[in-house]
Design a protein around this motif. Structure first.
Motif, PDB file in Angstrom:
ATOM      1  N   GLU A 285       0.408  -1.632  -0.230  1.00 45.23           N
ATOM      2  CA  GLU A 285       0.438  -0.077  -0.314  1.00 45.23           C
ATOM      3  C   GLU A 285       0.714   1.549  -0.155  1.00 45.23           C
ATOM      4  O   GLU A 285       0.407   2.552  -0.246  1.00 45.23           O
ATOM      5  N   SER A 286       1.594   1.126  -0.313  1.00 50.15           N
ATOM      6  CA  SER A 286       2.932   1.757  -0.326  1.00 50.15           C
ATOM      7  C   SER A 286       2.919   2.833  -1.670  1.00 50.15           C
ATOM      8  O   SER A 286       2.945   2.757  -2.134  1.00 50.15           O
ATOM      9  N   ALA A 287       4.099   3.817  -1.890  1.00 47.47           N
ATOM     10  CA  ALA A 287       4.185   4.793  -2.555  1.00 47.47           C
ATOM     11  C   ALA A 287       4.575   3.597  -3.497  1.00 47.47           C
ATOM     12  O   ALA A 287       3.925   3.665  -5.424  1.00 47.47           O
ATOM     13  N   ALA A 288       5.478   2.505  -3.902  1.00 49.31           N
ATOM     14  CA  ALA A 288       6.706   1.985  -4.646  1.00 49.31           C
ATOM     15  C   ALA A 288       5.507   1.308  -4.809  1.00 49.31           C
ATOM     16  O   ALA A 288       5.438   0.306  -5.723  1.00 49.31           O
ATOM     17  N   GLY A 289       4.408   0.821  -3.870  1.00 48.45           N
ATOM     18  CA  GLY A 289       3.687  -0.822  -4.172  1.00 48.45           C
ATOM     19  C   GLY A 289       2.254  -0.321  -4.968  1.00 48.45           C
ATOM     20  O   GLY A 289       2.060  -0.602  -5.957  1.00 48.45           O
TER      21      GLY A 289
END
Length: 393
Positions: free
Chosen positions: A168-172
């Motif tokens: 759910e992170s920006a990279a994900g």
């Protein structure tokens, strides 16, 4: 959020395919299974192999889609508790109650277990020991046989719940956006990791379904589970899958037509590895075709979907034991290579249907088969003198 009927239908049909496949395992010559029919034939290998290369991969991908739909940004630990209860309790019950007839029948057929199911159970519940080769898993003492899917799915669920902050992170989110943004020929790119696993892991880790030493299958199934998480309900990707269903189908059939005769030549060494890479490409194109056709043809509120959604889990738990029990019962009748498979399939379907009807009605049995308990019906409030209906009765 509008319910996606095609995903519900695809889940039910994917598990129905697993049941048909396991009936076929009784009849395919040259492949190991718990029991074998005297009518086993070599020609059954081709259609079975056409399914075997992608059937469980599709199941794990659909399971990833289902987990994505369950996740609503709430507590990931609540999600893990819910999934653990619906996976581990049926696994424990299935191993203790549903599965034991399978190793018993196999051990008796192999001449390494004495007839008498009660005596077998007493020994089985204490872990044996058993003669080598008595049944699949005899070296451990007990087996989960066809229920291996449940601990594998639980493991991937645990890993994904732990990884949710990363996913759910920006990279994900960028990685997910890159996947759901695939269009045209780029839809084939997700096959590349599967092919890499074949190069790096497949020669060293043959399938075991023992959870511990299954590195190649874990890499493949875990990746397909991730792909399902990425796909979710992304409207643009589903529209593209529907649009590309015909090219994906033609490509999958072409790869299969190339694969089967090469596989029949029993290649070895580098040739076998090359054939495995071809199988990976076929696997992924077949899944693309199935997803595209499902979205095109199955996204309707079918009347049978409500029943299927509640029945698919009990059918999965029950089906292989019913197949083996029916095979043992039908064998003395010598029905022949046409009537016997039909009778076996009908007996399995009928048994699943009848037993599941009982399971669905019982709040005691429902959790043991992966179903939520039914809420009790509200009791009618007692009539009071002030109740107009009561005073007019």
């Amino acid at each position: 959020m509008q319910r996606r009927h095609d995903i519900d239908a695809l889940r039910a049909l994917a598990f129905a395919l697993v049941i048909v496949y396991h009936v076929g395992m009784y009849y395919v010559e040259g492949w190991g299974w718990h029991l074998k029919s005297p009518h086993a034939a070599a020609w059954v290998q081709a259609p079975m192999r056409a399914l075997n290369l992608w059937r469980m991969d599709l199941v794990f991908l659909v399971s990833g889609i289902a987990l994505a739909l369950m996740w609503r940004g709430g507590s990931r630990w609540a999600l893990l508790r819910q999934r653990s209860g619906r996976l581990l309790l049926p696994l424990a019950f299935g191993m203790a109650v549903v599965v034991p007839w399978q190793p018993y029948a196999q051990g008796v057929a192999n001449g390494l277990v004495e007839p008498g199911f009660g005596a077998f159970l007493l020994r089985y519940y204490t872990g044996g020991p058993w003669p080598a080769g008595a049944f699949d898993g005899a070296h451990v003492g007990v087996t989960w046989n066809h229920l291996w899917y449940l601990p594998y799915l639980w493991l991937y669920t645990v890993l994904f719940v732990l990884a949710l902050p990363v996913l759910e992170s920006a990279a994900g989110r960028r990685l997910r956006a890159a996947f759901t943004g695939l269009r045209g020929a780029r839809l084939l790119l997700p096959a590349l990791p599967l092919m890499a696993y074949s190069l790096l892991l497949w020669p060293h880790f043959p399938p075991t379904h023992d959870l511990v030493g299954d590195a190649w299958l874990h890499a493949v199934y875990g990746t397909l589970f991730l792909y399902g998480w990425f796909i979710g309900l992304h409207a643009g990707l589903w529209a593209e899958l529907r649009h590309r269903r015909w090219p994906a189908s033609v490509l999958a059939l072409g790869l299969l037509a190339l694969y089967l005769p090469l596989r029949g030549a029993a290649p070895e060494g580098i040739a076998a590895l090359g054939l495995r890479l071809l199988a990976d490409l076929y696997l992924w194109t077949a899944i693309l075709a199935v997803l595209g056709w499902a979205h095109h043809a199955l996204n309707h509120p079918w009347r049978w979907l409500g029943w299927a959604n509640e029945s698919v889990y009990p059918w999965y738990l029950l089906h292989q034991t019913l197949i083996i029990a029916a095979a043992v019962a039908l064998a003395p009748l010598a029905l022949g290579p046409v009537l016997e498979p039909l009778a076996l399939l009908l007996a399995t379907v009928g048994g699943c249907w009848i037993l599941t009807a009982g399971v669905r009605r019982s709040n005691v049995l429902r959790p043991l088969f992966g179903l939520k308990r039914r809420a009790p019906l509200p009791r009618p409030s007692p009539a009071t003198p002030a109740d107009p209906a009561a005073s007019s009765a």
